[in-house]
Write a protein that holds these residues in place. Structure first.
Motif, PDB file in Angstrom:
ATOM      1  N   SER A   1       0.838  -1.203   0.000  1.00  0.00           N
ATOM      2  CA  SER A   1       0.000   0.000   0.000  1.00  0.00           C
ATOM      3  C   SER A   1       0.875   1.256   0.000  1.00  0.00           C
ATOM      4  CB  SER A   1      -0.938   0.009   1.211  1.00  0.00           C
ATOM      5  OG  SER A   1      -0.204   0.192   2.410  1.00  0.00           O
ATOM      6  N   ARG A   2       2.203   1.073  -0.024  1.00  0.00           N
ATOM      7  CA  ARG A   2       3.161   2.181  -0.062  1.00  0.00           C
ATOM      8  C   ARG A   2       4.241   1.828  -1.079  1.00  0.00           C
ATOM      9  NH1 ARG A   2       4.931   1.402   5.647  1.00  0.00           N
ATOM     10  NH2 ARG A   2       6.751   2.548   4.944  1.00  0.00           N
TER      11      ARG A   2
ATOM     12  N   VAL B   1       9.970  10.130  -0.898  1.00  0.00           N
ATOM     13  CA  VAL B   1       8.532  10.290  -1.105  1.00  0.00           C
ATOM     14  C   VAL B   1       7.932   8.892  -1.235  1.00  0.00           C
ATOM     15  CG1 VAL B   1       8.809  10.478  -3.609  1.00  0.00           C
ATOM     16  CG2 VAL B   1       6.785  11.442  -2.547  1.00  0.00           C
ATOM     17  N   GLU B   2       6.670   8.756  -0.838  1.00  0.00           N
ATOM     18  CA  GLU B   2       6.007   7.471  -1.084  1.00  0.00           C
ATOM     19  C   GLU B   2       4.639   7.705  -1.692  1.00  0.00           C
ATOM     20  OE1 GLU B   2       6.038   5.430   2.677  1.00  0.00           O
ATOM     21  OE2 GLU B   2       4.037   6.099   3.157  1.00  0.00           O
ATOM     22  N   PHE B   3       4.177   6.670  -2.395  1.00  0.00           N
ATOM     23  CA  PHE B   3       2.925   6.732  -3.144  1.00  0.00           C
ATOM     24  C   PHE B   3       2.026   5.571  -2.732  1.00  0.00           C
ATOM     25  CE2 PHE B   3       6.224   8.737  -5.563  1.00  0.00           C
ATOM     26  CZ  PHE B   3       5.629   9.900  -6.023  1.00  0.00           C
ATOM     27  N   ASP B   4       0.723   5.724  -2.975  1.00  0.00           N
ATOM     28  CA  ASP B   4      -0.237   4.670  -2.634  1.00  0.00           C
ATOM     29  C   ASP B   4      -0.222   3.514  -3.625  1.00  0.00           C
ATOM     30  OD1 ASP B   4      -1.148   6.030  -0.365  1.00  0.00           O
ATOM     31  OD2 ASP B   4      -2.685   7.106  -1.511  1.00  0.00           O
ATOM     32  N   THR B   5       0.157   3.793  -4.869  1.00  0.00           N
ATOM     33  CA  THR B   5       0.105   2.752  -5.888  1.00  0.00           C
ATOM     34  C   THR B   5       1.387   2.717  -6.711  1.00  0.00           C
ATOM     35  OG1 THR B   5      -0.816   4.152  -7.639  1.00  0.00           O
ATOM     36  CG2 THR B   5      -2.415   3.069  -6.133  1.00  0.00           C
ATOM     37  N   GLU B   6       1.628   1.584  -7.325  1.00  0.00           N
ATOM     38  CA  GLU B   6       2.753   1.439  -8.232  1.00  0.00           C
ATOM     39  C   GLU B   6       2.600   2.392  -9.421  1.00  0.00           C
ATOM     40  OE1 GLU B   6       5.036  -1.972 -10.894  1.00  0.00           O
ATOM     41  OE2 GLU B   6       3.198  -2.516  -9.827  1.00  0.00           O
TER      42      GLU B   6
END
Length: 140
Positions: free
Chosen positions: A58-59, A73-78
């Protein structure tokens, strides 16, 4: 780094990981992972590594291949992470062993991260907010 054939979708690299010790300290190890290519040569994406054997899908993180260091930075999706990697591609030669990231480029990277739904690491967010707090964007 050895050239990776374009047909390979997974790139294997070692990423730094800080692990806690029983005495309350930490130590760093390099953890091998399999990451996914992006349209930007030199940048890959993979789910957040939470310990030596577990990932949190989920990250998602974007990482520089040669150094194994992730962008803060991190994102919710690939898909979000990959789109961000594509957006920052033209800003820097990511195939370099240590790409030059002057302040103005770092600011552009942070802005693109936010535009692509990313969450900046706390320290980086504070830097970004400080630089944008003055009328000229030049910090304090």
């Amino acid at each position: 780094m050895t050239a990776i054939p374009e047909t390979t979708t997974t790139v294997h690299l070692d990423v730094p990981l800080t692990l806690p010790t029983d005495d309350g300290g930490t130590f760093r190890v390099r953890q091998p992972i399999g990451a996914h290519r992006t349209q930007t040569e030199g940048l890959v994406v993979f789910p957040a590594l939470i310990d030596l054997y577990d990932f949190d899908e989920s990250r998602w993180h974007v990482t520089h291949v040669d150094t194994g260091l992730r962008l803060p930075v991190e994102f919710d999706t690939e898909e979000q992470a990959a789109a961000f990697a594509g957006a920052v591609g033209p800003l820097v030669d990511w195939t370099q062993p240590r790409p030059a990231l002057p302040v103005d480029v770092r600011m552009q990277v942070m802005e693109l991260a936010l535009e692509h739904g990313g969450r900046l690491d706390q320290r980086v967010r504070e830097q970004y907010d400080r630089r944008n707090a003055t009328p000229d964007g030049g910090g304090e």
